[in-house]
Design an enzyme around this catalytic site. Structure first.
Site, PDB file in Angstrom:
ATOM      1  N   ASP A 140       0.954  -1.009   0.129  1.00  0.00           N
ATOM      2  CA  ASP A 140       0.332  -0.207  -0.272  1.00  0.00           C
ATOM      3  C   ASP A 140       1.262   1.099  -0.039  1.00  0.00           C
ATOM      4  O   ASP A 140       1.860   1.354  -0.620  1.00  0.00           O
ATOM      5  CB  ASP A 140      -1.501  -0.263   1.550  1.00  0.00           C
ATOM      6  N   TYR A 243      -2.136  11.379   3.041  1.00  0.00           N
ATOM      7  CA  TYR A 243      -2.360  11.697   1.894  1.00  0.00           C
ATOM      8  C   TYR A 243      -2.813  13.442   1.584  1.00  0.00           C
ATOM      9  O   TYR A 243      -2.791  14.036   0.602  1.00  0.00           O
ATOM     10  CB  TYR A 243      -4.181  11.145   1.752  1.00  0.00           C
ATOM     11  N   HIS A 298      -7.442  -6.465  -0.993  1.00  0.00           N
ATOM     12  CA  HIS A 298      -6.055  -5.444  -0.941  1.00  0.00           C
ATOM     13  C   HIS A 298      -4.707  -5.778  -0.228  1.00  0.00           C
ATOM     14  O   HIS A 298      -3.732  -5.595   0.019  1.00  0.00           O
ATOM     15  CB  HIS A 298      -6.472  -4.200  -0.366  1.00  0.00           C
TER      16      HIS A 298
END
Length: 322
Positions: A140, A243, A298
């Site tokens: 990730d 982010y 994921h």
């Protein structure tokens, strides 16, 4: 970028390109020499500049070095199964709670979470393992840091392994050409909302929205542990700042990769689609294996360790550190 003192303390707690796909894990020469000696996972502290990162480590000190970088919303604990497998195969492995995830490494400015700072942290973590080449593994966000690190510091790596996350340039190309990837990536803007807004949404109603991020792929106890830690003051804000520190273009650094690379991707990944996954190989100028884990989502490190670990061990054995 992080600099200064680097340390670690522990207490118990180029070949031709090869492109392969498949879903069955290979046998590993490393696995054949597996031993339970020294396989226990210990809690560790790693200093990187002014920050102190909590971490987990396992394996003999003389073993080849492996650094594992986790993603969002997870911690070093996501690598517990890999740490044990690596230790049994004779490797010295280190998984670190990265910047923002460790209480002692939680700077307040969004700019402190830019990718160059994260790569500098990874360099400090590797120095804590000792000198010489090491194997880098990321998942990730940890995978994005790993791609950037391999671009900048190929001379330090014996091999690269990335789980789930395609090469940044492959993601960028998919966002331009594949409407499906654009839909999959819409969550990024939700996470980039101003401080307090995204946190409130994710933690409301017993962190219901945060729990939905994990789906049904992780053990409930592991999810509970993650949620409890993100409920600590400042923890979720720091993680979301990764982010928020992205440029407006949402592009990340990543160039040609010149170290042996293994890329594992689950075909049920809800965030990262096939277009970007299959486009990753175009950026690798070294031995490359792309393995599709059919039916996997994921969360590969702790959701599908039984399928990940044999591939990882085989890759490391094929590209032993010199």
């Amino acid at each position: 970028p992080a600099g200064g003192a680097v340390g670690i303390s522990t207490r118990k707690a180029t070949r031709p390109m090869k492109y392969e796909t498949g879903s069955e894990a290979p046998n590993s020469a490393s696995a054949e020499r597996a031993t339970d000696a020294g396989a226990a996972v210990a809690r560790t502290a790693v200093a990187a500049g002014p920050h102190v990162h909590t971490a987990l480590t396992a394996g003999p000190h003389g073993g080849e070095k492996v650094l594992l970088l986790h993603g969002f919303p997870q911690f070093a604990d996501s690598w517990t199964e890999q740490l044990t497998s690596l230790a049994r195969a004779g490797y010295r492995a280190l998984a670190v709670d990265q910047r923002g995830y460790a209480r002692g490494a939680r700077p307040g400015r969004v700019a402190d979470y830019a990718v160059d700072r994260l790569v500098a942290d990874a360099l400090a973590f590797s120095q804590a393992l000792g000198s010489g080449p090491f194997h880098l593994v990321g998942h990730d966000w940890g995978g994005l840091v790993a791609w950037a690190f391999a671009t900048e510091h190929p001379e330090l790596l014996a091999s690269l392994t990335v789980l789930s996350t395609p090469h940044p340039q492959a993601i960028a190309a998919a966002l331009r050409s594949d409407p499906g990837q654009a839909r999959r990536s819409a969550y990024v803007q939700r996470f980039r909302r101003p401080e307090g807004v995204a946190e409130a949404d994710l933690l409301a109603d017993g962190a219901a929205a945060l729990r939905r991020v994990y789906g049904d792929f992780l053990p409930p106890g592991r999810v509970d542990s993650y949620v409890d830690r993100f409920a600590e003051p400042g923890a979720l804000t720091a993680a979301l700042n990764w982010y928020r520190a992205l440029p407006e273009s949402l592009t990340l650094p990543g160039g040609r990769i010149r170290v042996p690379t293994l890329y594992l991707w689950g075909d049920q990944d809800g965030a990262l689609g096939r277009t970007a996954a299959e486009g990753t190989g175009a950026w690798i100028d070294a031995h490359y294996r792309f393995e599709v884990l059919n039916g996997a989502g994921h969360w590969l490190p702790d959701g599908h360790a039984d399928r990940v670990d044999p591939h990882l061990l085989a890759h490391l054995a094929d590209h032993a550190a010199g």
